[in-house]
Write a protein that holds these residues in place. Structure first.
Motif, PDB file in Angstrom:
ATOM      1  N   VAL A  68       0.866  -1.186   0.000  1.00 54.22           N
ATOM      2  CA  VAL A  68       0.000   0.000   0.000  1.00 54.22           C
ATOM      3  C   VAL A  68       0.900   1.233   0.000  1.00 54.22           C
ATOM      4  CG1 VAL A  68      -1.839   1.223   1.199  1.00 54.22           C
ATOM      5  CG2 VAL A  68      -1.760  -1.277   1.300  1.00 54.22           C
ATOM      6  N   TYR A  69       0.814   1.999  -1.090  1.00 54.32           N
ATOM      7  CA  TYR A  69       1.722   3.151  -1.204  1.00 54.32           C
ATOM      8  C   TYR A  69       0.983   4.466  -0.992  1.00 54.32           C
ATOM      9  CZ  TYR A  69      -0.175   3.584  -5.930  1.00 54.32           C
ATOM     10  OH  TYR A  69      -1.027   3.738  -6.990  1.00 54.32           O
ATOM     11  N   MET A  70       1.716   5.458  -0.535  1.00 55.28           N
ATOM     12  CA  MET A  70       1.108   6.768  -0.249  1.00 55.28           C
ATOM     13  C   MET A  70       2.191   7.817   0.005  1.00 55.28           C
ATOM     14  SD  MET A  70      -0.130   6.054   3.692  1.00 55.28           S
ATOM     15  CE  MET A  70      -0.681   4.395   3.350  1.00 55.28           C
ATOM     16  N   GLN A  71       1.799   9.066  -0.063  1.00 59.37           N
ATOM     17  CA  GLN A  71       2.670  10.146   0.415  1.00 59.37           C
ATOM     18  C   GLN A  71       2.505  10.205   1.937  1.00 59.37           C
ATOM     19  OE1 GLN A  71       1.730  14.698   0.119  1.00 59.37           O
ATOM     20  NE2 GLN A  71       2.848  14.162  -1.732  1.00 59.37           N
ATOM     21  N   ASN A  72       3.535  10.634   2.663  1.00 58.32           N
ATOM     22  CA  ASN A  72       3.411  10.642   4.129  1.00 58.32           C
ATOM     23  C   ASN A  72       2.251  11.511   4.608  1.00 58.32           C
ATOM     24  OD1 ASN A  72       5.008  12.800   3.247  1.00 58.32           O
ATOM     25  ND2 ASN A  72       6.210  12.902   5.123  1.00 58.32           N
ATOM     26  N   SER A  73       1.830  12.503   3.812  1.00 61.97           N
ATOM     27  CA  SER A  73       0.669  13.297   4.239  1.00 61.97           C
ATOM     28  C   SER A  73      -0.587  12.434   4.308  1.00 61.97           C
ATOM     29  CB  SER A  73       0.437  14.489   3.313  1.00 61.97           C
ATOM     30  OG  SER A  73       0.343  14.030   1.997  1.00 61.97           O
ATOM     31  N   GLY A  74      -0.607  11.330   3.565  1.00 60.20           N
ATOM     32  CA  GLY A  74      -1.778  10.455   3.560  1.00 60.20           C
ATOM     33  C   GLY A  74      -1.803   9.481   4.713  1.00 60.20           C
ATOM     34  N   LEU A  75      -0.720   9.447   5.490  1.00 59.95           N
ATOM     35  CA  LEU A  75      -0.671   8.542   6.641  1.00 59.95           C
ATOM     36  C   LEU A  75      -1.819   8.863   7.604  1.00 59.95           C
ATOM     37  CD1 LEU A  75       1.074   6.217   7.612  1.00 59.95           C
ATOM     38  CD2 LEU A  75       2.629   7.856   8.652  1.00 59.95           C
ATOM     39  N   GLY A  76      -2.167  10.153   7.672  1.00 58.90           N
ATOM     40  CA  GLY A  76      -3.299  10.570   8.521  1.00 58.90           C
ATOM     41  C   GLY A  76      -4.575   9.868   8.105  1.00 58.90           C
ATOM     42  N   ASN A  77      -4.840   9.833   6.796  1.00 59.48           N
ATOM     43  CA  ASN A  77      -6.052   9.153   6.313  1.00 59.48           C
ATOM     44  C   ASN A  77      -5.993   7.654   6.591  1.00 59.48           C
ATOM     45  OD1 ASN A  77      -7.447  11.322   5.200  1.00 59.48           O
ATOM     46  ND2 ASN A  77      -6.461  11.131   3.194  1.00 59.48           N
TER      47      ASN A  77
END
Ligand SMILES: Cc1ncc(C[n+]2csc(CCOP(=O)(O)OP(=O)(O)O)c2C)c(N)n1
Length: 369
Positions: A68-77
């Motif tokens: 599961v990939y994401m930008q660290n800003s998406g860690l909140g979501n």
């Protein structure tokens, strides 16, 4: 520097062949490789929480780890399904999180990324997620060990990747489907918007290129009508911010949204229709892509936003497909006092050079003055 091919080979050796996530500029070479080479299963998700959900489902169906990939800003979501479902003490669902690390210490980045970048490793520690940093090919050994641990102990592990680390061996580019209808220019549209609005209008603009272009057009053309609030972070929440303002203010509030952003928290359209403040004008710049982070397709070209907005309770729908329609339709839309959506089908301009909002506190003071 690490080649995407070598990175993917490490995952493949560990039977990871399913990818889901929200695109990020740090990981754009991975996105392009997944799309062009098409030898792994890949599904873009609308937000990072949903991506974790899809990953959980993949494990339940196959007993195999998803990436599961994401930008660290998406860690909140992502935190809610991570900690309330996948955590070792709940259902113990293993997965690999691949996190684009914007604002890593010693990097130069925008304020919102520096704040999140600093706390990213601590957030992972707090979530009890073991992680490694991959900066060079040798680091893939650490990643290999970590994935084996995730598989054995059935837990989530993460890999942090900084900007400009992942490269493709061969230059690859995304094949963007050319759809004739998507031909209006965002720049020309925003220029017209700033000319046609009343003096006291407040504009909330979405994350990425839209806010950056709005700022550029306003500064270059010295357009003084209205004030802007650039949503440099909080992707997908521009409409909610506009709703909060429209409840309290009588003046016109304009939300300039993007398709990727609107899809991220689509439910806010329903809230907008419940509030039904005619002073909130919702504009969707639909370029069918996450242009700001590399042009990955959102699939929004398949959505009938007229039917969608009406069934969610909007009263009216307008659309623009060509530059020559902008003035006439925009005038009608701005005059309309009902809850309405204006969809502007814009071309995607991947890699466009645009300035970035800097003094955010000053922008806020100016906006609420
Ligand atoms: C929660 C979150 N996830 C991902 C990102 C990275 N990101 C920034 S802009 C963007 C694309 C937004 O797409 P869209 O709203 O369609 O606007 P466009 O880039 O096409 O102008 C993404 C994924 C982010 N800033 N925040």
């Amino acid at each position: 520097m690490v080649f995407v091919e070598n990175f993917l080979a490490t995952l493949k050796r560990n039977k990871i062949n399913f990818f889901t996530g929200v695109p990020d500029s740090v990981l754009k070479n991975l996105s392009v490789s997944l799309e062009v080479n098409n030898n792994s299963e890949h599904q873009i998700a609308v937000n990072e929480g949903s991506a974790i959900g899809i990953g959980i489902g993949h494990y339940l169906a196959t007993k195999k780890l998803p990436c599961v990939y994401m930008q660290n800003s998406g860690l909140g979501n992502a935190i809610n399904p991570i900690i309330s479902i996948a955590d070792k003490k709940i259902y113990s669902i293993p997965m690999l999180l691949l996190i684009g690390w914007r604002g890593a210490p010693n990097s130069k980045d925008e304020p919102q990324h520096m704040v999140k970048g600093k706390i990213t490793p601590n957030l992972l520690k707090l979530l009890n997620i073991d992680f490694c940093k991959v900066k060079k090919t040798e680091d893939l050994k650490k990643l290999d060990i970590l994935i084996k641990k995730a598989t054995k102990e059935k837990k989530i592990v993460a890999c942090l990747i900084e900007n400009k680390i992942l490269k493709n061996k061969k230059k690859l580019s995304l094949k963007q489907k050319k759809i004739k209808k998507f031909s209006a220019s965002r720049e020309i549209f925003l220029n017209k918007l700033l000319k046609l609005i009343k003096k006291d209008v407040k504009i909330i603009s979405t994350t990425g290129h839209t806010s950056r272009e709005l700022m550029k057009v306003r500064e270059e053309k010295k357009l003084k009508k209205g004030k802007d609030f650039y949503m440099v972070g909080g992707m997908g929440h521009s409409l909610s911010v506009a709703i909060g303002m429209s409840i309290k203010l009588k003046k016109q509030i304009i939300c300039v949204d993007g398709d990727g952003s609107l899809l991220m928290h689509l439910g806010s359209m329903f809230t907008n229709s419940l509030i039904k403040k005619g002073n909130l004008k919702h504009i969707l710049l639909n370029n069918n892509s996450h242009e700001s982070v590399g042009g990955q397709e959102t699939g929004a070209s398949k959505i009938n936003f007229e039917l969608l907005s009406r069934s969610l309770g909007y009263d009216n729908y307008y659309s623009i497909t060509k530059n020559k329609e902008i003035e006439k339709v925009l005038k009608k839309f701005l005059k309309n006092k009902k809850t309405s959506l204006l969809e502007v089908y814009t071309k995607s301009e991947i890699g466009k050079k645009l300035p970035r909002p800097k003094n955010l506190i000053k922008i806020k003071h100016n906006f609420i003055k």
